[in-house]
Design a protein around this motif. Sequence first.
Motif, PDB file in Angstrom:
ATOM      1  N   ARG A  43      40.783  46.439  51.620  1.00  0.00           N
ATOM      2  CA  ARG A  43      41.384  46.280  50.297  1.00  0.00           C
ATOM      3  C   ARG A  43      42.572  47.210  50.090  1.00  0.00           C
ATOM      4  O   ARG A  43      43.417  46.955  49.257  1.00  0.00           O
ATOM      5  CB  ARG A  43      40.343  46.446  49.192  1.00  0.00           C
ATOM      6  CG  ARG A  43      39.984  47.862  48.883  1.00  0.00           C
ATOM      7  CD  ARG A  43      39.090  48.016  47.668  1.00  0.00           C
ATOM      8  NE  ARG A  43      37.735  47.598  47.952  1.00  0.00           N
ATOM      9  CZ  ARG A  43      36.864  47.217  47.037  1.00  0.00           C
ATOM     10  NH1 ARG A  43      37.197  47.197  45.776  1.00  0.00           N
ATOM     11  NH2 ARG A  43      35.660  46.864  47.372  1.00  0.00           N
ATOM     12  N   HIS A  49      45.178  41.241  51.650  1.00  0.00           N
ATOM     13  CA  HIS A  49      44.009  41.503  52.478  1.00  0.00           C
ATOM     14  C   HIS A  49      43.041  40.327  52.419  1.00  0.00           C
ATOM     15  O   HIS A  49      42.991  39.591  51.435  1.00  0.00           O
ATOM     16  CB  HIS A  49      43.298  42.796  52.053  1.00  0.00           C
ATOM     17  CG  HIS A  49      43.206  42.996  50.582  1.00  0.00           C
ATOM     18  ND1 HIS A  49      44.189  43.623  49.853  1.00  0.00           N
ATOM     19  CD2 HIS A  49      42.260  42.634  49.679  1.00  0.00           C
ATOM     20  CE1 HIS A  49      43.847  43.647  48.576  1.00  0.00           C
ATOM     21  NE2 HIS A  49      42.668  43.043  48.440  1.00  0.00           N
ATOM     22  N   THR A  51      39.639  38.392  51.961  1.00  0.00           N
ATOM     23  CA  THR A  51      38.471  38.484  51.107  1.00  0.00           C
ATOM     24  C   THR A  51      37.466  37.433  51.584  1.00  0.00           C
ATOM     25  O   THR A  51      37.839  36.485  52.288  1.00  0.00           O
ATOM     26  CB  THR A  51      38.833  38.260  49.618  1.00  0.00           C
ATOM     27  OG1 THR A  51      39.566  37.048  49.486  1.00  0.00           O
ATOM     28  CG2 THR A  51      39.633  39.430  49.071  1.00  0.00           C
ATOM     29  N   HIS A  81      35.961  41.594  47.929  1.00  0.00           N
ATOM     30  CA  HIS A  81      36.503  42.420  48.996  1.00  0.00           C
ATOM     31  C   HIS A  81      35.500  42.638  50.124  1.00  0.00           C
ATOM     32  O   HIS A  81      34.298  42.708  49.905  1.00  0.00           O
ATOM     33  CB  HIS A  81      36.945  43.776  48.446  1.00  0.00           C
ATOM     34  CG  HIS A  81      38.145  43.678  47.583  1.00  0.00           C
ATOM     35  ND1 HIS A  81      38.095  43.875  46.219  1.00  0.00           N
ATOM     36  CD2 HIS A  81      39.427  43.387  47.879  1.00  0.00           C
ATOM     37  CE1 HIS A  81      39.305  43.721  45.718  1.00  0.00           C
ATOM     38  NE2 HIS A  81      40.135  43.419  46.698  1.00  0.00           N
ATOM     39  N   CYS A 122      44.294  43.063  41.918  1.00  0.00           N
ATOM     40  CA  CYS A 122      42.871  43.373  42.088  1.00  0.00           C
ATOM     41  C   CYS A 122      42.627  44.848  41.811  1.00  0.00           C
ATOM     42  O   CYS A 122      43.390  45.479  41.078  1.00  0.00           O
ATOM     43  CB  CYS A 122      42.388  42.946  43.468  1.00  0.00           C
ATOM     44  SG  CYS A 122      43.105  43.868  44.839  1.00  0.00           S
ATOM     45  N   HIS A 130      45.249  37.797  47.916  1.00  0.00           N
ATOM     46  CA  HIS A 130      43.947  37.642  48.553  1.00  0.00           C
ATOM     47  C   HIS A 130      44.037  36.491  49.529  1.00  0.00           C
ATOM     48  O   HIS A 130      44.458  35.392  49.172  1.00  0.00           O
ATOM     49  CB  HIS A 130      42.853  37.380  47.511  1.00  0.00           C
ATOM     50  CG  HIS A 130      42.361  38.620  46.861  1.00  0.00           C
ATOM     51  ND1 HIS A 130      41.428  38.599  45.866  1.00  0.00           N
ATOM     52  CD2 HIS A 130      42.656  39.929  47.071  1.00  0.00           C
ATOM     53  CE1 HIS A 130      41.166  39.843  45.483  1.00  0.00           C
ATOM     54  NE2 HIS A 130      41.905  40.658  46.197  1.00  0.00           N
TER      55      HIS A 130
END
Length: 173
Positions: A43, A49, A51, A81, A122, A130
């Motif tokens: 994260r 990143h 998820t 995450h 986030c 994400h």
Amino acid sequence: MTSPVHDDAVAVLSAWQAPDADQSAIRHALLAYLAARPDACARECVTGHLTASALVVDAAGERALLTLHPRVGRWLQLGGHIEADDPTLREAALREATEESGIGGLTISDAPVHLDVHPVTCSLGVPTRHLDVRYLVRAPEGAVAVRSDESADLRWWPLAELPDDVAFGRALG
């Protein structure tokens, strides 16, 4: 150096057979991102990143459990995450589904069912992306969901009535 979940993500996405051209394009983009970013599953990776999400369906496969996400303000599938100690994407998705639904005994598909990339602010507090890998999860017969602190509400939805943000679930019914 990459993490075990990073290596798993590469293996899973390399083997995954996308159902259509759009999903294939996202799969290739995620693989390229993973190749460029050893931290792609963390994260803390500000540019974006991976998820892990789960479309939780009831035992009959007729309804999906959605969460009213408190930060986003929309009904979404469960997930979130990847944690540093998650060994695989699949286990991260199952952990998230179990934590957010309060349901024990969930079973998860072997492979993802859908991929998505979307902008979000986030827990980092800054705009990011994400790169969501989504699995299908089945609840046991008679499962009762219990809302966690990560949700404003939980509700079972008929698959044909899912909000557009989780419309991929309609194809599973």
